[in-house]
Design a protein around this motif. Structure first.
Motif, PDB file in Angstrom:
ATOM      1  N   SER A  50       0.812  -1.205   0.000  1.00 51.58           N
ATOM      2  CA  SER A  50       0.000   0.000   0.000  1.00 51.58           C
ATOM      3  C   SER A  50       0.849   1.261   0.000  1.00 51.58           C
ATOM      4  O   SER A  50       0.686   2.145  -0.842  1.00 51.58           O
ATOM      5  CB  SER A  50      -0.929   0.003   1.220  1.00 51.58           C
ATOM      6  N   LEU A  51       1.798   1.354   0.930  1.00 53.07           N
ATOM      7  CA  LEU A  51       2.657   2.540   1.022  1.00 53.07           C
ATOM      8  C   LEU A  51       3.666   2.579  -0.114  1.00 53.07           C
ATOM      9  O   LEU A  51       4.023   3.650  -0.607  1.00 53.07           O
ATOM     10  CB  LEU A  51       3.367   2.567   2.373  1.00 53.07           C
ATOM     11  N   GLY A  52       4.141   1.397  -0.530  1.00 55.90           N
ATOM     12  CA  GLY A  52       5.073   1.352  -1.654  1.00 55.90           C
ATOM     13  C   GLY A  52       4.446   1.884  -2.920  1.00 55.90           C
ATOM     14  O   GLY A  52       5.103   2.569  -3.721  1.00 55.90           O
ATOM     15  N   ASN A  53       3.141   1.606  -3.111  1.00 56.28           N
ATOM     16  CA  ASN A  53       2.448   2.133  -4.283  1.00 56.28           C
ATOM     17  C   ASN A  53       2.392   3.650  -4.249  1.00 56.28           C
ATOM     18  O   ASN A  53       2.607   4.309  -5.266  1.00 56.28           O
ATOM     19  CB  ASN A  53       1.025   1.564  -4.334  1.00 56.28           C
ATOM     20  N   VAL A  54       2.104   4.229  -3.086  1.00 56.26           N
ATOM     21  CA  VAL A  54       1.999   5.687  -2.962  1.00 56.26           C
ATOM     22  C   VAL A  54       3.331   6.347  -3.299  1.00 56.26           C
ATOM     23  O   VAL A  54       3.401   7.263  -4.131  1.00 56.26           O
ATOM     24  CB  VAL A  54       1.557   6.079  -1.539  1.00 56.26           C
ATOM     25  N   LEU A  55       4.394   5.897  -2.648  1.00 60.97           N
ATOM     26  CA  LEU A  55       5.700   6.526  -2.839  1.00 60.97           C
ATOM     27  C   LEU A  55       6.257   6.236  -4.228  1.00 60.97           C
ATOM     28  O   LEU A  55       6.818   7.125  -4.878  1.00 60.97           O
ATOM     29  CB  LEU A  55       6.664   6.046  -1.754  1.00 60.97           C
ATOM     30  N   GLY A  56       6.098   5.005  -4.695  1.00 60.63           N
ATOM     31  CA  GLY A  56       6.589   4.662  -6.023  1.00 60.63           C
ATOM     32  C   GLY A  56       5.828   5.387  -7.117  1.00 60.63           C
ATOM     33  O   GLY A  56       6.412   5.818  -8.121  1.00 60.63           O
ATOM     34  N   SER A  57       4.524   5.539  -6.935  1.00 62.74           N
ATOM     35  CA  SER A  57       3.706   6.266  -7.910  1.00 62.74           C
ATOM     36  C   SER A  57       4.122   7.726  -8.000  1.00 62.74           C
ATOM     37  O   SER A  57       4.262   8.282  -9.095  1.00 62.74           O
ATOM     38  CB  SER A  57       2.227   6.162  -7.527  1.00 62.74           C
ATOM     39  N   ASN A  58       4.332   8.352  -6.855  1.00 68.96           N
ATOM     40  CA  ASN A  58       4.752   9.750  -6.855  1.00 68.96           C
ATOM     41  C   ASN A  58       6.138   9.927  -7.463  1.00 68.96           C
ATOM     42  O   ASN A  58       6.403  10.893  -8.179  1.00 68.96           O
ATOM     43  CB  ASN A  58       4.737  10.303  -5.433  1.00 68.96           C
ATOM     44  N   THR A  59       7.038   8.993  -7.173  1.00 72.43           N
ATOM     45  CA  THR A  59       8.377   9.053  -7.756  1.00 72.43           C
ATOM     46  C   THR A  59       8.301   8.958  -9.272  1.00 72.43           C
ATOM     47  O   THR A  59       8.965   9.711  -9.997  1.00 72.43           O
ATOM     48  CB  THR A  59       9.255   7.917  -7.205  1.00 72.43           C
ATOM     49  N   PHE A  60       7.467   8.044  -9.777  1.00 72.24           N
ATOM     50  CA  PHE A  60       7.275   7.901 -11.223  1.00 72.24           C
ATOM     51  C   PHE A  60       6.687   9.168 -11.818  1.00 72.24           C
ATOM     52  O   PHE A  60       7.127   9.642 -12.873  1.00 72.24           O
ATOM     53  CB  PHE A  60       6.375   6.705 -11.503  1.00 72.24           C
ATOM     54  N   ASP A  61       5.679   9.735 -11.153  1.00 73.07           N
ATOM     55  CA  ASP A  61       5.020  10.939 -11.679  1.00 73.07           C
ATOM     56  C   ASP A  61       6.004  12.090 -11.852  1.00 73.07           C
ATOM     57  O   ASP A  61       6.018  12.779 -12.877  1.00 73.07           O
ATOM     58  CB  ASP A  61       3.889  11.371 -10.745  1.00 73.07           C
ATOM     59  N   LEU A  62       6.843  12.314 -10.828  1.00 71.47           N
ATOM     60  CA  LEU A  62       7.743  13.466 -10.853  1.00 71.47           C
ATOM     61  C   LEU A  62       8.925  13.253 -11.796  1.00 71.47           C
ATOM     62  O   LEU A  62       9.337  14.174 -12.509  1.00 71.47           O
ATOM     63  CB  LEU A  62       8.255  13.764  -9.442  1.00 71.47           C
ATOM     64  N   LEU A  63       9.487  12.049 -11.786  1.00 74.56           N
ATOM     65  CA  LEU A  63      10.723  11.805 -12.535  1.00 74.56           C
ATOM     66  C   LEU A  63      10.497  11.285 -13.949  1.00 74.56           C
ATOM     67  O   LEU A  63      11.426  11.343 -14.772  1.00 74.56           O
ATOM     68  CB  LEU A  63      11.612  10.810 -11.770  1.00 74.56           C
ATOM     69  N   VAL A  64       9.300  10.791 -14.245  1.00 72.79           N
ATOM     70  CA  VAL A  64       9.053  10.213 -15.574  1.00 72.79           C
ATOM     71  C   VAL A  64       7.911  10.923 -16.306  1.00 72.79           C
ATOM     72  O   VAL A  64       8.068  11.313 -17.474  1.00 72.79           O
ATOM     73  CB  VAL A  64       8.746   8.702 -15.465  1.00 72.79           C
ATOM     74  N   ALA A  65       6.764  11.092 -15.653  1.00 68.58           N
ATOM     75  CA  ALA A  65       5.588  11.628 -16.341  1.00 68.58           C
ATOM     76  C   ALA A  65       5.839  13.027 -16.898  1.00 68.58           C
ATOM     77  O   ALA A  65       5.570  13.298 -18.075  1.00 68.58           O
ATOM     78  CB  ALA A  65       4.384  11.641 -15.391  1.00 68.58           C
TER      79      ALA A  65
END
Length: 345
Positions: free
Chosen positions: A255-270
């Motif tokens: 659950s928490l890994g999804n939140v942090l990993g999703s945000n990391t992807f959004d900022l660094l990739v999206a």
């Protein structure tokens, strides 16, 4: 916008499209969660990698789509607003709802705190630095005082940092001893379900962005504000559903890994991908940085709570919700000009 070619472009229709598109995003996110969970189990991925990479990248697809569509439409500030607003929602609201939904409290571990959370803080800092470099080296002569052009070479900087993140996760996978894979599921069917979910989300987000853009023009809503509120809330829906369901299943790490990993992807990739597609975009540093500052404070708050006894209690969950409430109040104050009144402007 496909619907815009059939239905009249009026506020009532646009609001209806936003509601329907959000429903399809919810539907696609359910398919995505199920297929990603089965595929991760089949390939023997650790829980933290399952949450921070596989599920996170999939549930971040709406944010990625919103950036691409807004960049192509020439409203990139709306896309950046959607990313930052979604990140703040993810950091404050989703862990809170996951903690409340779990049985008493949401447990975490040192991997989440010292690897995922800290790397995410680095991601926020890297994006701020990238925006600053755009203002310093590629200023916009006829634009706002702190406007800069974010070019493809600059967009590669956060992408390279995400490459480091993937390398770290790959090391975890290589060190992980997976349980025996089950043969009870059809892998080809799950890959097909995953692909279908991404297509549904892609079409729904395209309609969502088009309708929000139309409403912002009709009512004079600034692009960044429209992104940070309406689009951010809608595109965060898959992350919220995935994380809350994982918390209810006593999978706090996922659950928490999804939140942090999703945000990391959004900022660094999206955001960088949007720049790579269109070549260069204008960034208003004065508008983006205060929001990134709020995101930094929210991240520090979550990090502090996670580190305390390595869990999120109900009281701490409500603290996170209260913090998001303060953020909403600040956004409303900015919208009606109350902050300018405080400054004496």
């Amino acid at each position: 916008m496909i619907v815009g070619e059939i239905l009249p472009d009026i506020p009532v229709v646009n609001v209806l499209v936003i509601v329907v598109a959000t429903g399809f995003i919810w539907l696609g996110s359910g398919w995505l969660e199920e297929s990603a969970e089965h595929l991760s189990a089949y390939y023997g991925l650790p829980a933290v990698v399952q949450g921070s990479v596989v599920v996170a990248v999939g549930s971040s697809f709406p944010e990625l789509s919103s950036v691409v569509f807004t960049a192509l439409a020439g409203t990139f500030n709306m896309g950046v607003g959607a990313i930052v607003g979604s990140a703040i929602f993810n950091i404050l609201v989703i862990p809170a709802l996951s903690g409340i939904s779990s049985d008493g409290h949401l447990e975490t571990n040192r991997t989440i705190v010292y690897k995922e959370a800290q790397f995410y803080m680095i991601a926020v800092s890297a994006l701020i630095v990238t925006f600053a470099l755009a203002v310093i080296y590629v200023p916009v002569p006829d634009g706002p005082a702190l406007a800069g052009r974010l070019t493809r070479p600059l967009a590669l900087l956060p992408l390279l940092l995400y490459g480091l993140y993937i390398f770290i996760q790959w090391q975890d996978v290589s060190d992980h001893e997976a349980a025996d894979a089950t043969n009870e599921i059809s892998i080809s069917r799950k890959w097909g379900q995953l692909s279908a979910s991404l297509i549904v989300i892609l079409i729904a987000v395209e309609q969502l962005v088009g309708s929000v853009e139309s409403l912002s023009h009709t009512f004079g809503i600034p692009e960044f504000l429209a992104g940070v509120t309406i689009i951010a809330a809608a595109t965060s829906l898959p992350d919220m559903i995935v994380s809350v369901r994982a918390a209810k299943a006593d999978k706090g790490i996922t659950s928490l890994g999804n939140v942090l990993g999703s945000n990391t992807f959004d900022l660094l990739v999206a955001i960088p991908i949007g720049v790579l597609i269109v070549g260069s975009v204008t960034i208003d540093f004065a508008v983006a940085v205060p929001m990134l500052g709020v995101l930094t404070l929210a991240t520090v708050l979550l990090f502090t709570i996670l580190r305390t006894d390595l869990l999120i209690t109900d009281v701490e969950a409500y603290m996170l919700l209260f913090a998001y409430g303060l953020f909403v109040v600040w956004i409303l104050a900015e919208t009606i000009g109350a902050t300018h009144f405080i400054k004496g402007a």
